[in-house]
Write a protein that holds these residues in place. Structure first.
Motif, short mmCIF file in Angstrom:
data_model
loop_
_atom_site.label_atom_id
_atom_site.label_comp_id
_atom_site.label_asym_id
_atom_site.label_seq_id
_atom_site.Cartn_x
_atom_site.Cartn_y
_atom_site.Cartn_z
N CYS A 119 0.86 -1.19 0.00
CA CYS A 119 0.00 0.00 0.00
C CYS A 119 0.90 1.24 0.00
CB CYS A 119 -0.89 0.00 1.23
SG CYS A 119 -1.78 1.57 1.43
N TYR A 121 0.54 4.22 1.01
CA TYR A 121 0.49 5.05 2.22
C TYR A 121 1.24 4.38 3.39
CZ TYR A 121 -3.07 7.43 -0.48
OH TYR A 121 -3.74 8.09 -1.47
N CYS A 129 -1.67 5.96 8.63
CA CYS A 129 -1.81 4.56 8.20
C CYS A 129 -1.97 3.70 9.44
CB CYS A 129 -0.58 4.13 7.39
SG CYS A 129 -0.51 2.35 7.11
N ASN A 130 -3.14 3.08 9.56
CA ASN A 130 -3.42 2.25 10.75
C ASN A 130 -2.49 1.06 10.87
OD1 ASN A 130 -5.62 3.67 11.86
ND2 ASN A 130 -7.01 2.79 10.32
N CYS A 138 -6.75 5.65 8.00
CA CYS A 138 -6.38 4.97 6.75
C CYS A 138 -6.46 5.96 5.60
CB CYS A 138 -7.30 3.78 6.49
SG CYS A 138 -7.01 3.03 4.87
N ALA A 140 -5.78 5.37 2.53
CA ALA A 140 -6.17 4.75 1.27
C ALA A 140 -7.68 4.80 1.04
CB ALA A 140 -5.68 3.31 1.24
N ALA A 156 -10.84 -0.02 8.80
CA ALA A 156 -9.51 0.41 9.26
C ALA A 156 -8.44 0.23 8.20
CB ALA A 156 -9.12 -0.36 10.51
N CYS A 157 -8.63 -0.68 7.23
CA CYS A 157 -7.56 -0.99 6.27
C CYS A 157 -8.10 -1.75 5.07
CB CYS A 157 -6.49 -1.83 6.98
SG CYS A 157 -5.08 -2.32 5.95
N ILE A 158 -7.62 -1.37 3.89
CA ILE A 158 -8.03 -2.07 2.66
C ILE A 158 -6.80 -2.60 1.90
CG2 ILE A 158 -10.19 -0.78 2.40
CD1 ILE A 158 -8.78 0.94 0.25
N ALA A 159 -5.71 -2.83 2.65
CA ALA A 159 -4.47 -3.27 2.00
C ALA A 159 -4.58 -4.71 1.49
CB ALA A 159 -3.31 -3.17 3.00
#
Ligand SMILES: Cc1cc2nc3c(=O)[nH]c(=O)nc-3n(C[C@H](O)[C@H](O)[C@H](O)COP(=O)(O)OP(=O)(O)OC[C@H]3O[C@@H](n4cnc5c(N)ncnc54)[C@H](O)[C@@H]3O)c2cc1C
Ligand code: SF4
Length: 316
Positions: A119, A121, A129-130, A138, A140, A156-159
């Motif tokens: 990712c 970020y 970035c969480n 986040c 992103a 919280a996150c889409i990585a």
């Protein structure tokens, strides 16, 4: 780069105990991911435990008819092993689709499984970035998300998990073997090894503090045609937008795992029942509940088309 101390581990249990004793310690294997992260001060271990001298660099037949791959086997050696090429072609192809020859010469089996997300970020220490800094937000979500996840994501996150090798291991139902600091061992199914982000995206696997990977075991061969198709922005030296690892039998049944779409290699066993009906039916089940962003909605179509192309190749 921050200053750090260094030791060479004498045994797996001593490595695990040393890591458990110091919360700021990290194992170093090939160093191809960890050193980059240290140079950017995304990871700042104060102590490195070098595990390269532990002799865990062989591939041995198991009594169950499979293969036990030492944690320190280099990606090049694993992909080139004659038994892997013959019986686990999807793994060999997945590894060869990743990185470059030089990197694969250094990168190890365990290090590859534990490489961090790509990712953008996560790498930009000026942005929230969480995963890098829990609770910071986040960037992103609502930001640049073309490369990022569409299924299993969270608020919280889409990585995504960037490993090609892990997608091949997932379709083969591999098992990760570990040693804990108290010398107990455990076997973790690859399906359970990587976590979804939830509200703790900085915790990426089920490994406990100090737990050391000793090997990855492949079950006995499943036959079929083994294919790995990776779609990316450049022909080489790029991470997957979408990848498909497939083992397809003559009657059209089979197994499929997808890379580039989630925080872990994405496999939905129930979707595999749809494979004989074609890529559309199977990918609809695979991506059930997907929440793509406006920038990566194309991945839904890309999964279906890449799977379609893989199924066509398997039939030919
Ligand atoms: C330019 C570039 C392009 C790349 N392209 C791709 C690609 O297309 N596809 C792809 O899949 N990969 C790609 N990679 C990533 C590469 O595959 C990984 O960097 C590599 O596999 C990591 O292995 P390593 O042994 O060097 O790990 P290291 O960097 O040494 O370690 C990685 C992590 O694993 C931990 N670790 C290592 N060994 C153990 C162990 N035995 N037990 C517990 N923890 C351990 C370390 O503490 C660290 O946290 C690329 C890397 C680069 C730099
Ligand atoms: S998607 Fe995950 S890694 Fe990327 S910015 Fe958000 S929290 Fe960080």
């Amino acid at each position: 780069m921050r200053a750090f101390t260094y030791e060479r581990a004498a045994s797996p249990v001593q490595a695990a105990a040393a890591a458990a004793a110091n919360p700021d310690a990290k194992f170093i294997a090939g160093g191809t991911n960890l050193l980059d992260l240290m140079k950017l001060e995304i990871e700042t271990p104060t102590h490195l435990i070098d595990v390269n001298g532990l002799g865990l660099d062989t591939i041995e037949a198991t009594s169950e008819g499979g293969l036990r791959v030492g944690a320190l086997v280099r990606n090049t050696d694993l992909a080139a092993d004659e038994r892997v090429r013959r019986n686990y072609g999807v793994l060999s192809r997945a590894i060869l689709a990743g990185a470059s020859g030089q990197l694969r010469n250094r990168a190890t089996t365990a290090g590859n499984l534990l490489q961090r997300t790509r990712c953008p970020y996560f790498y930009d220490t000026a942005q929230p970035c969480n995963k890098r800094q829990p609770g910071s937000g986040c960037s992103a979500i609502g930001g640049f998300s073309r490369q990022l996840g569409i299924v299993g994501t969270s608020e919280a996150c889409i990585a995504t998990n960037p490993s090609d090798m892990a997608v091949g291991l997932r379709v083969l139902d591999a098992t990760v073997e570990t040693m804990k600091p108290d010398a107990t061992t455990r076997r973790i199914a690859i399906a359970e090894f990587h976590r979804l982000p939830g509200d703790t995206p900085h915790i990426e696997t089920v490994l406990e503090r100090g737990e050391f990977i000793t090997a990855v075991t492949l079950p006995s061969p499943v036959g079929g045609k083994h294919l790995y198709r990776k779609v990316r922005d450049r022909a080489s030296y790029a991470f997957a937008l979408v990848s498909v690892a497939a083992v397809i039998q003559q009657d059209g049944t089979g197994r499929v795992a997808i890379g580039g779409v989630a925080h872990k290699p994405w496999r939905v066993e129930a979707a595999e029942a749809e494979l004989p009906r074609g890529a559309k039916a199977a990918s609809e089940r695979l991506l059930d509940g997907a929440k793509p962003s406006h920038e990566n909605a194309f991945k839904v179509t890309l999964v279906e088309r890449t799977l379609g192309s893989v199924l066509e190749e398997a039939r030919s």
